[in-house]
Design a protein around this motif. Structure first.
Motif, PDB file in Angstrom:
ATOM      1  N   ARG A 137       6.736 -14.219  46.688  1.00 25.03           N
ATOM      2  CA  ARG A 137       8.169 -14.012  46.889  1.00 25.03           C
ATOM      3  C   ARG A 137       8.646 -14.725  48.149  1.00 25.03           C
ATOM      4  O   ARG A 137       9.700 -15.382  48.149  1.00 25.03           O
ATOM      5  N   GLU A 181      -1.818 -19.863  38.318  1.00 19.60           N
ATOM      6  CA  GLU A 181      -1.609 -19.436  39.700  1.00 19.60           C
ATOM      7  C   GLU A 181      -1.438 -20.629  40.632  1.00 19.60           C
ATOM      8  O   GLU A 181      -0.598 -20.614  41.540  1.00 19.60           O
ATOM      9  N   SER A 227       9.817 -12.916  35.262  1.00 17.33           N
ATOM     10  CA  SER A 227      10.176 -11.536  34.925  1.00 17.33           C
ATOM     11  C   SER A 227      10.419 -11.321  33.443  1.00 17.33           C
ATOM     12  O   SER A 227      10.403 -10.173  32.979  1.00 17.33           O
ATOM     13  N   SER A 261       1.713 -12.494  32.787  1.00 15.28           N
ATOM     14  CA  SER A 261       2.441 -11.572  33.671  1.00 15.28           C
ATOM     15  C   SER A 261       1.493 -10.835  34.604  1.00 15.28           C
ATOM     16  O   SER A 261       1.827 -10.553  35.766  1.00 15.28           O
ATOM     17  N   GLN A 262       0.300 -10.519  34.118  1.00 19.75           N
ATOM     18  CA  GLN A 262      -0.679  -9.823  34.964  1.00 19.75           C
ATOM     19  C   GLN A 262      -1.149 -10.693  36.123  1.00 19.75           C
ATOM     20  O   GLN A 262      -1.653 -10.182  37.127  1.00 19.75           O
ATOM     21  N   LEU A 263      -0.988 -12.011  35.994  1.00 19.39           N
ATOM     22  CA  LEU A 263      -1.279 -12.908  37.112  1.00 19.39           C
ATOM     23  C   LEU A 263      -0.061 -13.103  38.004  1.00 19.39           C
ATOM     24  O   LEU A 263      -0.172 -13.148  39.234  1.00 19.39           O
ATOM     25  N   ILE A 276       2.734 -11.182  38.497  1.00 17.03           N
ATOM     26  CA  ILE A 276       3.286 -10.047  39.251  1.00 17.03           C
ATOM     27  C   ILE A 276       2.525  -9.825  40.561  1.00 17.03           C
ATOM     28  O   ILE A 276       3.143  -9.699  41.633  1.00 17.03           O
ATOM     29  N   PRO A 277       1.186  -9.776  40.542  1.00 16.29           N
ATOM     30  CA  PRO A 277       0.477  -9.667  41.830  1.00 16.29           C
ATOM     31  C   PRO A 277       0.747 -10.865  42.741  1.00 16.29           C
ATOM     32  O   PRO A 277       0.883 -10.702  43.959  1.00 16.29           O
ATOM     33  N   TRP A 278       0.818 -12.041  42.148  1.00 19.49           N
ATOM     34  CA  TRP A 278       1.105 -13.233  42.964  1.00 19.49           C
ATOM     35  C   TRP A 278       2.447 -13.084  43.670  1.00 19.49           C
ATOM     36  O   TRP A 278       2.587 -13.417  44.853  1.00 19.49           O
ATOM     37  N   TRP A 279       3.445 -12.569  42.976  1.00 22.10           N
ATOM     38  CA  TRP A 279       4.783 -12.406  43.552  1.00 22.10           C
ATOM     39  C   TRP A 279       4.769 -11.410  44.710  1.00 22.10           C
ATOM     40  O   TRP A 279       5.380 -11.645  45.753  1.00 22.10           O
ATOM     41  N   SER A 280       4.046 -10.324  44.519  1.00 20.65           N
ATOM     42  CA  SER A 280       4.043  -9.267  45.540  1.00 20.65           C
ATOM     43  C   SER A 280       3.108  -9.565  46.697  1.00 20.65           C
ATOM     44  O   SER A 280       3.194  -8.924  47.750  1.00 20.65           O
ATOM     45  N   GLU A 281       2.217 -10.524  46.532  1.00 19.91           N
ATOM     46  CA  GLU A 281       1.238 -10.835  47.578  1.00 19.91           C
ATOM     47  C   GLU A 281       1.558 -12.139  48.295  1.00 19.91           C
ATOM     48  O   GLU A 281       0.661 -12.888  48.689  1.00 19.91           O
TER      49      GLU A 281
END
Length: 663
Positions: free
Chosen positions: A655, A604, A635, A643-645, A647-652
């Motif tokens: 991005r 992260e 992706s 990925s479980q780390l 994906i939330p990082w991307w959406s929070e």
């Protein structure tokens, strides 16, 4: 033709055949005239007489090259039979005419010459064998096989055996399955390979290179040590001109034999030839000549490009035979049970090493047969760790000839080092720490510590980097890898971008992170190694140029490969894409390439750092490329846990950082 005219013509031909061979003798004219006359004779006794005289004619056989005389006699019977078969309205039927020819090859004629008669008649019906009566064909094939089997079994050299090889190579594809089954394949292989590679009628154990070197013109004068060697004449030797067909016959013979003793003999011949060839090549000055250099003024001017054609042909012929041997090794349970397969595979790789000065010019990746032989043997050897280390020791540079820690001066020695580095990249997983410390490291260190933009040194330099990465990734070498790791990391950063290609730099960075991150053995020694490497990469990003693209390294244009043994041209290599990335872009891409290998606890933090660098990129093309690569990684290249780390990082908020959008 009237009987009187036929008699006059026969008399004239017999006189020309009995005339002593001289400098002005035109063998081709004699062959054509004899063939035409023989085809027109209608008296069986005259047919037999001319056959007998042709097989003993001084005008043909008093020849400096007995094999060329054998080729001439073969052509007489092939051409005359073709001419005779085209005309059916004769007083003497085709079958009777053939019987008369065979009768002429009587007990007064050496048996090996009988093979030339039988094969010449059979070869005449290659396009249309329906006109040859079954009984006649069967008798001719039986007679041919009886003669050649005898000479192959009891003699492996000399004109008798070479003439039989010439005969069977021209007739083999026309033989029936039953006749092929009767051929003594082990004896054929034992006679054929020495004739191809070691005999004066073939590649002369590579001695033709020495003869060419002695004839190389110096200015307008030629070295007068020996008479000038004609490369054009050499290419007309029956075996050299027909080497493709001989190689296919040798491969078929090897596959039909499959005996351990036959394989041993074949590899011994090829090893003798390849060792002699590279040794002579190294000691002559031919390796330093440009491709358009003249190597002969007399009788026809030739250049080194034609010489390379000969060398490549010898390589192709050898590889065709080696392919047949490799297929036997992969399929034979008996050889596998005797534990000989690894030894044979090692011998083949040593043979390929000696041929590498030729292979390097032929785009080996497009030579499918070579790649199959090479990789199959590597896989076989790797299945036996002890044999793998033994092979690596055989391939290693000889310290007595080249001092440790130095780059060889001769181009051929550099190419041998390149073959060693490329092959050891596969074998190092089976090598012991002691071997790597005493043999491998001294061999690759000179190339790592002395980077060069010289084309001949560029490939060994990159191969040395690949081998070093392979060593760092070996679990049994963890102690030695940890000791050399700091110096290697510094050398990677120092070499890019002047000496190390973008592809190699990105591969090195990603591999270093992979090999030093948990749960690898190196991470157990020092857990923060990935962070140290990435911090160094960050420092490089801050200092790197962001305005101009890195100049793409393009390897020197290689000489186009000749046609492969099957007659087709090798596939063209894909053109190298032009690199448009700046040095800063490449360093960021290297960090992105490393994300899938990072420990989850550190991922992260490095996602934030990498995203920040991407978001701060202002150059349009670079920004889009970096964003696309970032998305590809998170992706599709991360495993489930990472990925479980991500994906939330991307959406929070991740991005927005990547896109450079202010919060």
């Amino acid at each position: 033709m009237t009987s009187t005219g036929s008699a006059h013509l026969l008399t004239a031909i017999l006189q020309s055949l009995q005339a002593p061979a001289g400098r002005n003798t035109n063998i081709r004219t004699i062959v054509n005239n004899t063939a035409v006359t023989l085809s027109r004779l209608t008296n069986p006794l005259n047919v037999s007489l001319l056959t007998t005289q042709s097989l003993a004619a001084p005008a043909i056989w008093n020849n400096p090259s007995p094999l060329s005389a054998s080729q001439a006699v073969f052509d007489i019977f092939r051409l005359s039979t073709q001419e005779r078969a085209r005309e059916s309205n004769r007083a003497l039927s085709l079958n009777e005419w053939i019987d008369a020819v065979v009768t002429g090859a009587d007990a007064r004629v050496p048996r090996w010459k009988h093979a030339l008669v039988s094969s010449g008649i059979l070869a005449a019906f290659e396009a249309d064998d329906a006109r040859l009566p079954f009984t006649t064909r069967t008798n001719l094939e039986a007679h041919l096989l009886e003669v050649v089997n005898f000479h192959f079994e009891f003699s492996t050299s000399g004109i008798e055996t070479h003439a039989c090889i010439l005969a069977i190579s021209n007739a083999y594809r026309l033989l029936s399955e039953d006749s092929r089954y009767m051929l003594n394949y082990p004896a054929l292989t034992g006679a054929l390979l020495p004739a191809m590679f070691l005999s004066p009628e073939g590649y002369q154990t590579g001695d033709f290179l020495r003869q060419i070197d002695r004839s190389v013109p110096i200015g307008q004068q030629k070295m007068a040590v020996v008479p000038s060697f004609s490369l054009k004449d050499f290419l007309t030797h029956p075996f050299v001109a027909n080497m493709g067909a001989l190689a296919k016959l040798a491969a078929t013979s090897m596959a039909s034999s499959g005996e351990t003793e036959t394989i041993n003999g074949a590899l011994s011949v090829l090893a003798t030839y390849s060792r002699s060839l590279v040794s002579i090549w190294r000691e002559t000055g031919l390796s330093t000549l440009p491709d358009d250099a003249t190597i002969s003024h007399d009788p026809v001017q030739t250049n080194t490009a034609q010489l390379w054609h000969v060398l490549k042909s010898s390589l192709f012929s050898a590889v065709v035979v080696l392919e047949s041997i490799v297929r036997i090794l992969l399929q034979s349970h008996q050889i596998a049970r005797n534990n000989e397969v690894h030894t044979f595979a090692s011998q083949i790789l040593c043979i390929l090493r000696d041929f590498y000065f030729i292979t390097h010019r032929t785009n080996p990746a497009a030579f499918g047969t070579y790649m199959f032989v090479y990789h199959a043997c590597v896989d076989i050897v790797m299945s036996n760790p002890a044999q793998a280390e033994s092979l690596a020791a055989q391939l290693a540079p000889i310290q007595d000839q080249i001092p440790a820690g130095t780059i060889p001066a001769h181009p051929t020695d550099i190419l041998r080092d390149l073959y060693f580095l490329n092959t050891l990249e596969y074998l190092v997983i089976s090598c012991s720490p002691r071997f790597c410390t005493t043999i491998v490291s001294p061999s690759l260190t000179p190339y790592l510590t002395s980077p060069s933009i010289t084309p001949i040194l560029r490939e060994p330099f990159e191969s040395a980097h690949s081998l070093m990465l392979a060593m760092i990734g070996c679990p049994q070498l963890v102690e030695s890898s940890y000791k050399i790791l700091p110096g290697y990391i510094e050398s990677v950063f120092a070499a890019y971008p002047l000496f190390l290609s973008t592809r190699q730099f990105r591969l090195a960075m990603a591999s270093l992170i992979k090999f030093t991150s948990p749960p690898t053995a190196l991470s157990g020694i020092q857990r923060d190694l990935p962070d140290i490497i990435l911090e160094m990469l960050c420092a490089r990003i801050e200092a790197a140029d962001s305005r101009y693209p890195v100049k793409a390294y393009k390897p020197p244009s290689s000489v186009p490969a000749d046609a492969t043994p099957d007659g087709s041209a090798p596939a063209a290599a894909e053109p190298q894409a032009e690199e448009e990335f700046t040095e800063r872009d490449v360093c960021i891409l290297s960090m992105l390439d490393s994300l899938p290998f990072m420990e989850e606890a550190a991922l992260e933090r490095w996602l934030d750092i990498a995203a920040g660098y991407v978001g701060k990129t202002t150059k349009g093309d670079s920004r889009e490329a970096l964003r696309g690569r970032f998305w590809d990684v998170i992706s599709g290249e991360l495993d489930v846990g990472r990925s479980q780390l991500a994906i939330p990082w991307w959406s929070e908020g991740g991005r927005e950082v990547v896109l450079g959008i202010s919060a």
